[in-house]
Design an enzyme around this catalytic site. Structure first.
Site, PDB file in Angstrom:
ATOM      1  N   HIS A  26      77.094  31.720  69.626  1.00 55.32           N
ATOM      2  CA  HIS A  26      76.348  32.758  70.354  1.00 55.32           C
ATOM      3  C   HIS A  26      76.241  34.111  69.670  1.00 55.32           C
ATOM      4  O   HIS A  26      75.259  34.828  69.870  1.00 55.32           O
ATOM      5  CB  HIS A  26      76.993  33.020  71.728  1.00 55.32           C
ATOM      6  CG  HIS A  26      76.981  31.828  72.631  1.00 55.32           C
ATOM      7  ND1 HIS A  26      77.988  30.887  72.624  1.00 55.32           N
ATOM      8  CD2 HIS A  26      76.072  31.420  73.554  1.00 55.32           C
ATOM      9  CE1 HIS A  26      77.715  29.948  73.517  1.00 55.32           C
ATOM     10  NE2 HIS A  26      76.564  30.234  74.080  1.00 55.32           N
TER      11      HIS A  26
ATOM     12  N   ARG B 288      87.093  54.064  95.356  1.00 59.33           N
ATOM     13  CA  ARG B 288      86.577  53.322  96.506  1.00 59.33           C
ATOM     14  C   ARG B 288      87.120  53.856  97.827  1.00 59.33           C
ATOM     15  O   ARG B 288      86.586  53.517  98.887  1.00 59.33           O
ATOM     16  CB  ARG B 288      86.923  51.836  96.345  1.00 59.33           C
ATOM     17  CG  ARG B 288      86.300  51.160  95.115  1.00 59.33           C
ATOM     18  CD  ARG B 288      84.830  50.870  95.310  1.00 59.33           C
ATOM     19  NE  ARG B 288      84.573  50.164  96.539  1.00 59.33           N
ATOM     20  CZ  ARG B 288      84.833  48.862  96.756  1.00 59.33           C
ATOM     21  NH1 ARG B 288      85.337  48.124  95.797  1.00 59.33           N
ATOM     22  NH2 ARG B 288      84.563  48.308  97.929  1.00 59.33           N
TER      23      ARG B 288
ATOM     24  N   ARG C 108      82.873  44.795  98.964  1.00 59.54           N
ATOM     25  CA  ARG C 108      81.842  45.809  99.216  1.00 59.54           C
ATOM     26  C   ARG C 108      80.954  45.340 100.368  1.00 59.54           C
ATOM     27  O   ARG C 108      80.427  44.223 100.336  1.00 59.54           O
ATOM     28  CB  ARG C 108      80.999  46.029  97.958  1.00 59.54           C
ATOM     29  CG  ARG C 108      81.669  46.903  96.919  1.00 59.54           C
ATOM     30  CD  ARG C 108      80.733  47.213  95.758  1.00 59.54           C
ATOM     31  NE  ARG C 108      81.160  48.380  95.029  1.00 59.54           N
ATOM     32  CZ  ARG C 108      81.988  48.340  93.973  1.00 59.54           C
ATOM     33  NH1 ARG C 108      82.447  47.186  93.538  1.00 59.54           N
ATOM     34  NH2 ARG C 108      82.337  49.458  93.371  1.00 59.54           N
TER      35      ARG C 108
HETATM   36  O1  LIG Z   1      84.037  49.672  91.334  1.00 60.62           O
HETATM   37  C1  LIG Z   1      83.824  49.253  90.185  1.00 60.62           C
HETATM   38  C2  LIG Z   1      83.393  50.096  89.157  1.00 60.62           C
HETATM   39  C3  LIG Z   1      83.156  49.570  87.925  1.00 60.62           C
HETATM   40  N1  LIG Z   1      83.360  48.249  87.715  1.00 60.62           N
HETATM   41  C4  LIG Z   1      83.780  47.426  88.692  1.00 60.62           C
HETATM   42  O2  LIG Z   1      83.933  46.229  88.474  1.00 60.62           O
HETATM   43  N2  LIG Z   1      84.016  47.942  89.910  1.00 60.62           N
END
Ligand SMILES: O=c1cc[nH]c(=O)[nH]1
Ligand SMILES: O=P(O)(O)O[C@H]1O[C@H](CO)[C@@H](O)[C@H]1O
Length: 253
Positions: free
Chosen positions: A8, A223, A168
């Site tokens: 690759h 977060r 999320r």
């Molecule tokens: O919240 C995040 C920010 C960057 N990358 C991720 O995987 N999660």
């Protein structure tokens, strides 16, 4: 198409000029920026998510190659670089912190990863730890501290998916499968620092095959405060992490 020794990456063993250390960011756009911090940067190839440059640190060759997002493409980059002679891998990424005391702009060095991926299972059973190499981690911590960055050292949750696996809800469906509902709080309670998407695969495949790997990331979002990063801060944080990984590579060579 130019000659290639691997499936690759589109590069040959000769292209690496004996490089045994690779810096492996996720983002192909980051590769040129990393190579530019070293001497004599040369573009080698760009195929799919894999962009490769070679450069030198104190006269020694280093290869920089993007992995793309996630474990499957990371496993291809690492496998093919190992076939070409690379034995040490330093991942530099961006990340989302999940502990309230970690700020955007801080730097995280991963000592081990929660294996929320699938690809690492193709290298070692779940009982095997996704643990970073001690020397790589030591070099990354020393470089991060020397840069003046606020540095956190600890465990990363490394997920195949950006949305449900990182719990999320700001998504099209707004739904997270039951397996991951409440998972962020659980990781927080266990002291996990952050989420990203490649270290579980990278650390497991390297630790289980006699390769060395370490991981540093710049915090672009927290977060517990906000879901969407600020673009200007994101660029600065990424650039700080890149400077740190190059200095760590210098220390390891
Ligand atoms: O919240 C995040 C920010 C960057 N990358 C991720 O995987 N999660
Ligand atoms: O900035 P990179 O290295 O791509 O790392 C992080 O960013 C991507 C998600 O946005 C995932 O690859 C994650 O691990």
């Amino acid at each position: 198409m130019a000659e290639s020794d691997v499936f690759h990456l589109g590069i040959t063993k000769a292209d690496l000029q004996g490089a045994t250390l690779a810096i492996v960011p996720g983002d192909p756009e980051r590769v040129k920026k990393i190579a530019a911090l070293m001497d004599n940067p040369v573009h080698l190839a760009s195929h799919r998510e894999f962009t490769s440059w070679r450069a030198e640190l104190d006269g020694k060759p280093v290869v920089v190659c993007s992995t793309g997002i996630g474990g499957p493409s990371t496993s291809i980059a690492v496998e093919e670089l190992a076939q070409l002679g690379v034995r040490t891998f330093l991942r530099v990424g961006t990340t989302g912190a999940i502990q309230p005391h970690i700020n955007v702009g801080d730097v995280l060095v991963t000592t081990g990863s929660v294996r929320l991926d699938g690809a690492s299972l193709h290298f070692a059973p779940m009982e095997f730890p996704a643990v970073a190499d001690f020397d790589c981690t030591t070099a990354l911590v020393a470089a991060a501290k020397a840069s003046g960055a606020t540095t956190h050292i600890g465990i990363t949750a490394s997920s195949d998916t950006f949305y449900p696996g990182q719990e999320r809800y700001d998504t099209f469906s707004g739904r997270v499968v039951s397996r991951y509902q409440g998972s962020m709080q659980e990781w927080q309670q266990m002291g996990v620092l952050n989420y990203e998407m490649e270290s579980a695969t990278l650390l497991t495949m390297c630790a289980s095959q006699g390769l060395r790997a370490g991981m540093v990331a710049g915090v672009i979002v927290n977060r517990t405060q906000k879901e969407i990063p600020d673009a200007v801060t994101m660029k600065q944080t990424e650039s700080d992490a890149v400077t740190i990984v190059v200095e760590a590579a210098r220390r390891l060579l």
